[in-house]
Motif scaffolding. Structure first.
Motif, mmCIF file in Angstrom:
data_model
loop_
_atom_site.group_PDB
_atom_site.id
_atom_site.type_symbol
_atom_site.label_atom_id
_atom_site.label_comp_id
_atom_site.label_asym_id
_atom_site.label_seq_id
_atom_site.Cartn_x
_atom_site.Cartn_y
_atom_site.Cartn_z
ATOM 1 N N TYR A 193 0.833 -1.211 0.000
ATOM 2 C CA TYR A 193 0.000 0.000 0.000
ATOM 3 C C TYR A 193 0.865 1.258 0.000
ATOM 4 C CZ TYR A 193 -3.923 -3.094 1.085
ATOM 5 O OH TYR A 193 -4.868 -4.081 1.047
ATOM 6 N N LEU A 196 2.107 1.572 -3.516
ATOM 7 C CA LEU A 196 0.998 1.988 -4.370
ATOM 8 C C LEU A 196 0.710 3.477 -4.197
ATOM 9 C CD1 LEU A 196 -1.367 1.373 -6.285
ATOM 10 C CD2 LEU A 196 -2.683 0.612 -4.294
ATOM 11 N N ILE A 214 -9.234 7.630 -2.311
ATOM 12 C CA ILE A 214 -8.777 6.679 -3.329
ATOM 13 C C ILE A 214 -8.076 5.502 -2.685
ATOM 14 C CG2 ILE A 214 -7.208 6.358 -5.294
ATOM 15 C CD1 ILE A 214 -9.665 7.986 -5.985
ATOM 16 N N ARG A 217 -10.425 3.042 -0.994
ATOM 17 C CA ARG A 217 -11.126 2.187 -1.960
ATOM 18 C C ARG A 217 -10.186 1.111 -2.518
ATOM 19 N NH1 ARG A 217 -16.110 3.543 -3.530
ATOM 20 N NH2 ARG A 217 -16.941 5.566 -2.858
ATOM 21 N N LEU A 218 -8.935 1.488 -2.771
ATOM 22 C CA LEU A 218 -7.975 0.512 -3.280
ATOM 23 C C LEU A 218 -7.634 -0.532 -2.220
ATOM 24 C CD1 LEU A 218 -5.647 2.843 -5.375
ATOM 25 C CD2 LEU A 218 -7.230 1.108 -6.239
ATOM 26 N N ARG A 219 -7.564 -0.104 -0.973
ATOM 27 C CA ARG A 219 -7.356 -1.072 0.115
ATOM 28 C C ARG A 219 -8.488 -2.094 0.134
ATOM 29 N NH1 ARG A 219 -4.184 -0.630 4.732
ATOM 30 N NH2 ARG A 219 -2.747 1.123 4.808
ATOM 31 N N LEU A 221 -10.345 -3.043 -2.296
ATOM 32 C CA LEU A 221 -10.214 -3.919 -3.461
ATOM 33 C C LEU A 221 -9.213 -5.036 -3.187
ATOM 34 C CD1 LEU A 221 -9.874 -2.730 -7.146
ATOM 35 C CD2 LEU A 221 -8.448 -4.563 -6.266
#
Length: 252
Positions: A193, A196, A214, A217-219, A221
């Motif tokens: 993370y 990223l 953002i 939300r990516l976490r 996913l």
């Protein structure tokens, strides 16, 4: 079937920012009565403390071997499944499990060789958003809406009881094939993370959008996807190439 005692050592109770040492002792007593021993404390206000031992009711061994760390990331080291107890949904959208569902999932993960952490927040504020963001699912004890404030040690007791029931109800799940790699642990996921987030900054991805939203939300996913270490290496490689191309693009 895997040894039951071995599986119990893969289930870790993590108390975050505990303000009262008596609750640490009560939690130690709660897990010991259900056959568990793994307790980890994150930034406790007071520990070790005589009051913790007084309320542990002879569960001194649990307190003696309890891990203590300043950061939640350290407490989750090695964990491949993280479940967070919360009375409120907050702004982090996670799958919501009942204590019984959470216990079944945790026990099955332990049977598959995974380390499981159940995290409990501060007595007054509970788990913060950034702490819940490290979880694969949220566990909500179905208390009444008008008075949902369960004592910390009571919440620990509920989960320990459900885990005890799950251990007695049926044989653990069949372990995965030997050639199937388990999900990456929490420490590896945190490093990913960080990489990223830095890459998104390097390629100027946000363009006015809130980076925190953002990343949350990516976490979510990747917490759902639960990549293994080989898949993470591929993802790191993709990010590194994106960073390299961004650096080349900035050259005159």
């Amino acid at each position: 079937m895997a040894d039951i005692e071995l599986l119990r050592t893969r289930l870790r109770f993590v108390l975050v920012r505990t303000s009262h040492p008596g609750n640490i002792g009560g939690a130690a007593r709660a897990i010991r009565t259900m056959g568990f021993t793994q307790l980890h404390l994150v930034d406790p206000a007071r520990f070790p403390d005589p009051e913790a031992y007084a309320l542990a009711a002879s569960a001194d061994a649990v307190l003696d071997q309890a891990g203590v760390s300043p950061q939640l990331t350290d407490a989750l080291a090695g964990s491949q499944l993280v479940l967070g107890l919360s009375a409120r949904r907050r702004d982090v959208h996670l799958p919501e499990l009942s204590p019984e569902q959470a216990a079944t999932r945790a026990w099955q993960a332990a049977a598959a060789g995974q380390q499981v952490s159940l995290i409990f927040g501060n007595e007054r504020t509970g788990l913060e958003n950034d702490e819940l963001a490290r979880c694969h699912a949220m566990v909500k004890i179905p208390s009444v809406e008008e008075y949902s404030s369960l004592n910390l040690a009571q919440a620990v007791q509920v989960m320990a009881y459900e885990l005890r029931k799950a251990s007695l109800a049926e044989a653990p799940a069949t372990p995965p094939p030997e050639d199937e790699e388990p999900p990456a642990d929490a420490a590896l996921m945190e490093r990913f993370y960080q990489h990223l987030g830095q890459t998104l900054d390097d390629i100027e991805f946000h363009k006015g959008r809130a980076p925190e939203t953002i990343m949350l939300r990516l976490r979510r996913l990747f917490q759902r996807a639960r990549p293994d270490t080989r898949e993470l290496r591929i993802l790191h490689g993709i990010l590194a190439d994106a960073q390299r191309m961004a650096q080349l693009a900035r050259k005159p």
